[in-house]
Motif scaffolding. Structure first.
Motif, PDB file in Angstrom:
ATOM      1  N   GLU A 199       0.853  -1.179   0.000  1.00 42.95           N
ATOM      2  CA  GLU A 199       0.000   0.000   0.000  1.00 42.95           C
ATOM      3  C   GLU A 199       0.893   1.235   0.000  1.00 42.95           C
ATOM      4  O   GLU A 199       2.114   1.144   0.142  1.00 42.95           O
ATOM      5  CB  GLU A 199      -0.924   0.006   1.214  1.00 42.95           C
ATOM      6  CG  GLU A 199      -0.210  -0.085   2.540  1.00 42.95           C
ATOM      7  CD  GLU A 199      -1.184  -0.227   3.693  1.00 42.95           C
ATOM      8  OE1 GLU A 199      -0.735  -0.117   4.833  1.00 42.95           O
ATOM      9  OE2 GLU A 199      -2.385  -0.436   3.445  1.00 42.95           O
ATOM     10  N   PHE A 200       0.261   2.391  -0.150  1.00 42.44           N
ATOM     11  CA  PHE A 200       1.031   3.625  -0.287  1.00 42.44           C
ATOM     12  C   PHE A 200       1.920   3.882   0.925  1.00 42.44           C
ATOM     13  O   PHE A 200       3.034   4.401   0.799  1.00 42.44           O
ATOM     14  CB  PHE A 200       0.073   4.798  -0.494  1.00 42.44           C
ATOM     15  CG  PHE A 200       0.773   6.126  -0.552  1.00 42.44           C
ATOM     16  CD1 PHE A 200       1.562   6.475  -1.640  1.00 42.44           C
ATOM     17  CD2 PHE A 200       0.666   7.025   0.499  1.00 42.44           C
ATOM     18  CE1 PHE A 200       2.209   7.694  -1.685  1.00 42.44           C
ATOM     19  CE2 PHE A 200       1.317   8.242   0.464  1.00 42.44           C
ATOM     20  CZ  PHE A 200       2.096   8.584  -0.641  1.00 42.44           C
ATOM     21  N   LEU A 201       1.446   3.517   2.123  1.00 42.73           N
ATOM     22  CA  LEU A 201       2.230   3.763   3.336  1.00 42.73           C
ATOM     23  C   LEU A 201       3.496   2.925   3.393  1.00 42.73           C
ATOM     24  O   LEU A 201       4.360   3.170   4.240  1.00 42.73           O
ATOM     25  CB  LEU A 201       1.377   3.509   4.583  1.00 42.73           C
ATOM     26  CG  LEU A 201       0.180   4.441   4.768  1.00 42.73           C
ATOM     27  CD1 LEU A 201      -0.591   4.073   6.025  1.00 42.73           C
ATOM     28  CD2 LEU A 201       0.632   5.899   4.838  1.00 42.73           C
ATOM     29  N   ASP A 202       3.620   1.934   2.508  1.00 48.52           N
ATOM     30  CA  ASP A 202       4.846   1.137   2.463  1.00 48.52           C
ATOM     31  C   ASP A 202       5.958   1.849   1.701  1.00 48.52           C
ATOM     32  O   ASP A 202       7.083   1.352   1.633  1.00 48.52           O
ATOM     33  CB  ASP A 202       4.572  -0.227   1.826  1.00 48.52           C
ATOM     34  CG  ASP A 202       3.671  -1.089   2.703  1.00 48.52           C
ATOM     35  OD1 ASP A 202       3.846  -1.029   3.935  1.00 48.52           O
ATOM     36  OD2 ASP A 202       2.802  -1.792   2.170  1.00 48.52           O
ATOM     37  N   THR A 203       5.647   2.993   1.097  1.00 40.92           N
ATOM     38  CA  THR A 203       6.688   3.786   0.441  1.00 40.92           C
ATOM     39  C   THR A 203       7.646   4.296   1.502  1.00 40.92           C
ATOM     40  O   THR A 203       7.261   5.052   2.395  1.00 40.92           O
ATOM     41  CB  THR A 203       6.064   4.960  -0.317  1.00 40.92           C
ATOM     42  OG1 THR A 203       5.172   4.446  -1.312  1.00 40.92           O
ATOM     43  CG2 THR A 203       7.137   5.808  -0.974  1.00 40.92           C
ATOM     44  N   ALA A 204       8.907   3.858   1.450  1.00 45.00           N
ATOM     45  CA  ALA A 204       9.853   4.209   2.512  1.00 45.00           C
ATOM     46  C   ALA A 204      11.258   3.822   2.075  1.00 45.00           C
ATOM     47  O   ALA A 204      11.473   3.235   1.004  1.00 45.00           O
ATOM     48  CB  ALA A 204       9.493   3.519   3.829  1.00 45.00           C
TER      49      ALA A 204
END
Length: 1487
Positions: free
Chosen positions: A260-265
């Motif tokens: 998901e987008f929050l996994d962008t890291a």
């Protein structure tokens, strides 16, 4: 591999490693990883070789061989597997060879296991690691030979016969030679830190997919790998549905499921073993299906923007914006990031951020100057980002002491080591009343609240090395500034820093520190003296200290080393150790107490438990002194107008400056000597916007630079600049709408720009273009001359064509940008009957909870006139369904005050007109309007001056040069000057009512042009008008206010005083005194006084006569103010006052002769003697005695001593005074009530004299007693036990002996324990004394120990034989015997006046049979008089038998009788003299 093909063919090398070649033939399947190094171990290379055997057949193939040149060699033939002589159960060896059976590395067996097995292998026992390491080192060193040349691997084909022969030769190697060879190996070089052979790669995937990150890690012991997301450890076991980690062989992977987008890291792979830690990073980007390339573009709007803010240290400040993102996607949230000076902020105890879904808020708790700066809100979406910035200024807190500097700021820690850290800070903007002399640094260990000062004397530089830290502990630091006025408040504390070796910290871009992992292994360097340090340099040098730095020695082992520092004065060869007491642990050291301007050189030695190393190389000679100089002053300062409250300041940078910290800007009002800092945090740029200035004031500016050495001189002053808004082009108009249409014309309206650019808008230009389907024409100008109104009639159009319109505004600065083009409008005649949209919507008087909306009538009213309007409102962030009506009934006037708004919320408005046919379409949207009171806004004040003139006053602090005050009534400009006169001066305007009446009722408003909407209103109601008229009348016809109305006082001699007091008056105030409407003047009967300072007015009369009945009046005149006060004295009131006056006069006459100042009364002394007393004013006293009592007089106080009173003393006592001037009499009734009053006072004195209850033990039990100073049988005394009254019985009896009140308890038992109370009547409620007879005397020190001992019947006691008092004539012998008892038998001693007696010529002391103790005094004298005691003691207690001995002589009795006779003769003579006619007091009688 080192060497060439010829070297590989040498037999010497093959014979030396026959055993290692044989073990290779036992391998079936393996992987190898190894490190190649030169003899100096400077570089390492890796070679891997995979060897596979074919089960079917014919050849042996080399799959791959990697060298530093990435050369691969393939063989086409190999031995058949059936020819192998290796047995199936042969022990595996861990040596890797090439096809020629040449040893090329160390082999790690292939295995598959879960994470726990891998972790267990990594934590294997030390012995296993070392055993495997010996083999690895041997193979590595044999593989690497003479040089570091590029490797060339040659594969030589050998027959089976050759291989068998070489194997046989290798078996002949002696075991002793192999063991000796292994001893030469350095087992420590086996282990090496982790190294990423294959690093994880960054990836970009769609949402909902699964991705894997892979990496390959080499190292020994086998490293453990952990994965981190944005420096946060990933716990795959805690989140198995999201993450899966695997470790197979040396390959490691992280699987992320359902991305998901929050996994962008940013992801870290961290590998760790005992030799160190390495990490690799990879960036993961998750894209969703709503990106622009899929047809969805996010649009971001930032509303309700925070403005330039001002806070003060210690306060809390919040910044916030409303953010609207379109379109709205469920479960999608943007990334909200706050920045300060372009640095992203993280949550801490000082900073908190919040995102509610529509509003982003940043809260700064407990502001400090470190929080000052440019704050930016950035909203990141998939389609880009939007941002907004504003500056936050932090002012210093109020000073506790006048003249001291303000607190320093930005305290930071650098170069932290085991016992050393460098603390830096920035100098404050304000030095105080005198320059800063230096700074004090305090430290505090984390977890405690104790602050300790680090430096004894203040340091001038803004940098200080702190030593003496304890390794492993965390510290915080703060700094205070000092000048001649005192010490400033401390700065904000620094971030905590750990005193530890930098090598123990995670190196480079590794994963964050998550704890301490300890590995233990045998240290091969124990007992070895360390090598010398290297590269000793002076890192800092000031006149206060010198800081040394160096590199630790290469040879130091795991034991760790410490350091000794030595110094040598230049020109000598004598080295002196500096830290003689304790070596330091850090490779840094600060030296203090060096002589300024003296040159030194330094060197360092290492030490450990084995000894001290050789000295390092010495530094060059260093002269002690400040190396960093003050910066030069900045150049010329240029100022530019910015807005109504700010100025842009620019300056030339300092030419000569090192390590610049920044600049401070200061400003001052022209004509003032006070300088105010604009920024409290230094800025490095040469341009700064100074906010918070006062509009209309003139300022000058100056700048100073600062570095660690201090402040520069200030720059030259700037030219004076007047603060006012700079004129710019206006904003663009908005809401272009069609209000009427016909066949050949269209009427347009629009809203004025939100900003007029600081100058009045002089007109508008309208452009148009035609629209035919999808084809649009060019823009053309409709009007060549600007129109003043916000509406325009576009003529000459063609029927049934579509047109678009746009508008531009113009002021003196130029023409604005064009408004947004209106939608295509058709030119055709309207047939509608309802009115068009209202025009000219705008707002005034914007406040936190209210505002006023105004509008004009629509240009098209429909078929009938407009009868009213409907106003709608909604929050700016709401959708189309959020519109709501402000009111229910139709509103007829063209303005409305909207209340009930929420402060800080933005609103939009629209308006609809109504006629008889219905409600028309809404107007263009007005807004968004932020419900917030603009700083500096004033309300209209109503004033009544001293002349009674009523006016309204409005002030504006942000006037522009061409701003004007516009007054309106009911929001229509006032044109009739007959009712209102407007007077304007500077930033204040006054609207004066010429003749206030009911015609003036209504709402008066005032607005200021060319400002940010400064306006206010005041509604004048009939009630308010009447109140103002009353105040006006009071001012026109003022009345002198009286603080006190006229009053009357009776004075001595019966004089009468009439007086009053006014609140205020001037020196010109006059008073007229009137009696019964006739003015009176000072004379024999009247006297007057007027104290203008106090405002007291007085009139005196010597007496009141019958003719004085009537009204007394004071008339006051003070300029045009008047005042009157009166007092009426008639009838019974006058007659009563006249009697009092005559009485006071008679009293005065009486007091001219002998008289009583205080009449006869009584008092009781501490000895309980009753004294009758009176205060007289007369001459000497000649007492006359009719009784045996004594009469005395002292200082006019006449006393009569009754003594201890009894019933026989009751009666009426009288004192008479008389002489030739007159007489006076006073009596006192000592009967009934008078007698009881005296006795109550006696009881009070007796009760208060009572002592605390004491306890003594007797042979029969316990005696509780309290002593009083006097006892009479009329005194009521009661004893209570546990609040129950005690009645006399055989066991408990109470009584009085002399002045002792006692309670006897015979043969006490457990039931007798408890609280005992004696209740002594004191004339009122009674006085109580309490004693706790609980038997706990040994544990409660408040209870007598003897009380405790009464429970022991075997205690030592005096049971009898001794009297209380012994009177004996001088010369006789005294013999006393006391009976004692106790088990065990007591010891006895005799005491005189608390001193122990011993047997001698005068005293004979005996103790017989353990029961009888006697004392004999032969030939007593007066010296033997005193208090005696017989003291008995045993283990259960001690008791005294007290008695008194009084020795007298016969002559004493004769002298006593003679003195009595002389005293009686004196009293007889006194009585006869008292009857003499010359005596001033004739008698003193007691009746």
């Amino acid at each position: 591999m080192s060497g060439s093909v010829h070297q590989l063919e040498t037999r010497q090398r093959q014979q030396h490693f026959q055993e290692q070649k044989q073990t290779l033939e036992q391998q079936h399947h393996f992987e190898s990883s190894y490190h190649l190094s030169s003899r100096s171990s400077v570089s390492q290379k890796s070679v891997s070789h995979e060897l596979h055997k074919s089960t079917q057949g014919a050849s042996l193939k080399t799959a791959s061989l990697k060298t530093s040149q990435k050369t691969s060699v393939k063989t086409e033939k190999a031995m058949a597997s059936k020819m192998s002589h290796i047995t199936k159960k042969a022990e595996r060896k861990y040596l890797a060879t090439d096809t020629d059976l040449e040893v090329i590395g160390y082999v790690v067996p292939v295995f598959r296991a879960n994470h726990e097995v891998v972790r267990g292998l990594a934590e294997a026992q030390d012995e296993v690691v070392k055993e495997e390491g010996v083999n690895y080192v041997a193979m590595r060193n044999l593989f690497v030979r003479e040089s570091q040349e590029s490797m060339t691997l040659t594969v030589e084909k050998k027959t089976r016969k050759t291989i068998v022969r070489e194997s046989a030769e290798s078996l002949q190697l002696d075991r002793k030679e192999r063991s000796e060879f292994r001893k030469k190996m350095n087992s420590d070089s086996l282990c090496h830190r982790p190294e990423f052979v294959v690093r994880p790669r960054g990836q970009t995937v769609w949402e909902g997919r699964t991705l894997k990150l892979h990496c390959t890690v080499a190292g020994w012991p086998k490293p453990r790998v952990a994965w981190y997301k944005n420096n946060v450890l990933i716990d795959a076991k805690a989140h198995p549905e999201k993450y899966t980690t695997e470790s197979n062989y040396n390959m490691h992977s992280l699987e992320i499921k359902n991305c998901e987008f929050l996994d962008t890291a940013l992801y870290h792979a961290s590998a760790l073993n005992i030799k160190g830690e390495s990490s690799a990073t990879a960036t993961i980007v998750i894209k969703n299906g709503f990106s622009s390339e899929h047809g969805v573009t996010f649009e971001t709007s930032i509303l309700d923007k925070f403005e330039v803010a001002f806070g003060r240290e210690g306060e809390t400040l919040s910044l916030g914006c409303t953010v609207i993102i379109y379109p709205t996607i469920k479960m999608y949230q943007p990334e909200v990031v706050w920045y300060r000076n372009s640095v992203a902020l993280k949550a801490s105890r000082w900073v908190n951020s919040h995102w509610s879904g529509q509003r982003a808020t940043l809260t700064l708790t407990h502001l400090n100057k470190e929080d000052e700066g440019l704050y930016t809100l950035r909203i990141n979406t998939k389609s880009g980002f939007d941002s907004y910035s504003a500056y936050v200024f932090v002012r210093d807190a109020d000073l506790e002491v006048e003249g001291v500097p303000v607190a320093p700021l930005d305290v930071r820690c650098h170069d932290a080591n085991k016992d050393y850290v460098v603390v830096t800070w920035k100098q404050p903007a304000v030095e105080g009343s005198s320059p800063i002399l230096g700074y004090f640094i305090d430290k505090c260990e984390v977890g405690t609240e104790h602050w300790a000062q680090c430096n004894d004397s203040p340091v001038k530089y803004a940098r200080f090395p702190v030593t003496g830290l304890v390794e492993g502990r965390s510290y915080m630091f703060r700094v205070s500034a000092l000048n001649t006025a005192g010490v400033s408040r401390p700065s904000r504390v620094s971030d905590a820093v750990v005193a530890m070796d930098p090598s123990d910290r995670a190196p480079g871009p590794s994963a964050p520190w998550t704890g301490m992992i300890k590995f233990t292994e045998e240290d091969p360097t124990v007992g070895v003296v360390p090598g010398e340090p290297s590269e000793v340099v002076v890192t800092e040098a000031t006149k206060s200290y010198v800081v040394l730095g160096w590199k630790p020695p290469v040879q130091r082992g795991h034991e760790g080393v410490m350091y000794y520092i030595e110094k040598c004065v230049a020109g000598t060869d004598q080295w002196q150790r500096v830290n003689t007491g304790m070596p330091v642990k850090s490779p840094r050291y600060a030296l203090f107490d060096l002589e300024e301007s003296e040159s030194y050189s330094f060197r360092v030695r290492c030490c450990n438990s084995a000894g001290v190393s050789e000295a390092s190389g010495s530094t060059s000679n260093i002269t002690v002194g400040d190396k960093l100089e003050l910066p030069s002053s900045p150049g010329a300062v240029t100022v530019t107008r910015n807005c109504a409250t700010s100025i842009v300041v620019s300056w030339a940078a300092s030419r000569e400056v090192k390590q610049l910290v920044g600049y401070y800007i200061e400003y001052s009002v022209v004509g003032s000597e006070a300088w105010v800092p604009s920024n409290n945090k230094p800025v490095k740029s040469t341009r700064f916007v100074c906010h918070g200035l006062t509009t209309g004031e003139k300022y000058v500016f100056k700048v100073k630079a600062v570095n660690a050495a201090g402040y520069s001189n200030s720059s030259p002053l700037s030219d004076p600049v007047l603060v006012k808004a700079a004129v710019s082009v206006p904003g663009k108009p908005s809401a272009v709408t069609l209000v009427e249409a016909a066949k050949d014309y269209m009427v347009l309206s629009w809203s004025a720009p939100a900003s007029d650019g600081g100058a009045e808008i002089t007109g508008y230009y309208v452009n148009y273009r035609t629209v035919k389907g999808e084809v649009v024409g060019k823009w053309h100008e409709l009007n060549s001359k600007a129109v003043n109104a916000t509406s325009y009639k576009a003529e000459g159009l063609k029927e049934n064509l579509f047109y678009q319109f746009q508008v531009r505004a113009m002021n003196m600065a130029g023409v604005s940008k064009t408004s947004l083009a209106a939608k295509a409008l058709e030119c055709k005649e309207w047939t509608i009957t309802v009115p068009g949209a209202p025009l000219g919507l705008h707002v005034l008087e914007v406040r936190d909870t209210s505002l006023v909306v105004l509008w004009d009538a629509p240009a098209f009213s429909g078929r009938s006139p407009v009868i009213g309007y409907y106003l709608d409102i909604k929050e700016a962030a709401g959708g189309d369904g959020a519109w709501r009506a402000v009111h229910e009934k139709v509103h007829q006037i063209k303005y409305m005050k909207v209340t009930g708004l929420s402060a800080g919320t933005s609103y939009v408005f629209r308006l609809r007109a109504e006629n008889l046919a219905g409600v028309g379409k809404p107007s263009g949207v007005l807004g968004p309007i932020l419900a917030q009171t603009h700083p500096g806004t004033h309300e209209i004040e109503v004033d009544v001056d001293d002349d009674g003139v009523i006016s309204m006053i409005f002030q504006c602090s942000e006037m522009a040069q061409d701003s004007e005050f516009i007054w309106s009534k009911n929001y229509k400009s006032i044109t009739d000057s007959s009712r209102i006169t407007v007077v304007t001066q500077g930033g204040k305007s006054r609207a004066i009512f010429n003749s206030p009446s009911l015609e003036d009722l209504g709402t008066f408003s005032c607005m200021v042009t060319n400002t940010e909407g400064f306006s206010a209103s005041y509604t004048l109601t009939e009630e308010a008008l009447n109140r103002l008229l009353d105040i006006s009348h009071e001012h026109k016809f003022p009345v002198i206010p009286f603080k006190k109305e006229m009053s009357m006082d009776l004075l001595e001699k019966g004089r009468v005083r009439f007086w009053t007091q006014v609140e205020k008056c001037t020196a010109a105030c006059k008073v007229e005194y009137v009696f019964n409407n006739a003015a009176v003047t000072a004379g024999q009967k009247y006297s007057m006084n007027f104290d203008q300072k106090t405002g007291i007015i007085e009139m005196f009369m010597d007496s009141l006569e019958v003719t004085d009945e009537g009204t007394f009046t004071f008339n006051l005149v003070d300029g045009k103010a008047k005042g009157t006060t009166s007092l009426v004295l008639i009838g019974d009131e006058f007659r009563e006052l006249q009697k009092k006056s005559e009485f006071e006069r008679a009293e005065w006459v009486r007091k001219q002769g002998p008289h009583f100042v205080e009449y006869l009364g009584f008092t009781v002394t501490e000895e309980c003697n009753v004294l009758l007393k009176c205060q007289v004013r007369t001459a000497a006293l000649c007492p006359s005695l009719k009784d045996s009592k004594k009469i005395g007089m002292e200082d006019g106080l006449l006393t009569f001593n009754i003594g201890k009173i009894s019933k026989s003393d009751s009666g009426v006592y009288e004192v008479k005074l008389r002489d030739e001037r007159g007489k006076d009499t006073s009596t006192f009734d000592l009967t009934d009530a008078g007698y009881q009053a005296v006795m109550n006072e006696v009881f009070r004195v007796i009760a208060n004299s009572s002592t605390g209850i004491s306890v003594i033990s007797t042979e029969h039990g316990i005696v509780l007693s309290s002593s009083v100073i006097y006892y009479t049988h009329e005194l009521r005394v009661g004893w209570l036990q546990k609040c129950s009254k005690i009645t006399s019985s055989t066991r408990q009896e109470c009584g009085v002996t002399g002045e002792q009140l006692w309670l006897k308890i015979n043969e006490p038992t457990e039931k007798d324990k408890g609280k005992y109370t004696i209740d002594i009547f004191d004339g009122k409620d009674g006085l109580k004394r309490v004693f706790d007879l609980s038997g706990q005397g040994e544990r409660d020190p408040s209870i007598s120990r003897q009380c405790y001992l009464t429970s022991f019947p075997d205690r030592a006691r005096v049971v009898g034989g001794l009297p209380d008092v012994v009177a004996i004539q001088q010369g006789k012998s005294l013999n006393l015997t006391g009976n004692v008892w106790g088990d065990p038998a007591p010891t006895v001693c005799w005491l005189k006046n608390d001193k122990e007696l011993v047997t001698d010529d005068r005293y004979t002391l005996k103790f017989e049979n353990g029961k009888y103790a006697s004392i004999t005094i032969a030939g007593v004298t007066t010296a033997d008089s005193g208090k005696y005691a017989l003291r008995v003691s045993n283990k259960y207690g001690t008791e005294n038998g007290d008695f008194t001995v009084s020795v007298y002589t016969p002559e004493d009795e004769d002298k006593k009788e003679e003195r009595e006779r002389e005293r009686e003769s004196e009293w007889d003579r006194a009585i006869s003299e008292s009857r003499s006619p010359q005596c001033k007091i004739s008698t003193a009688e007691a009746v």
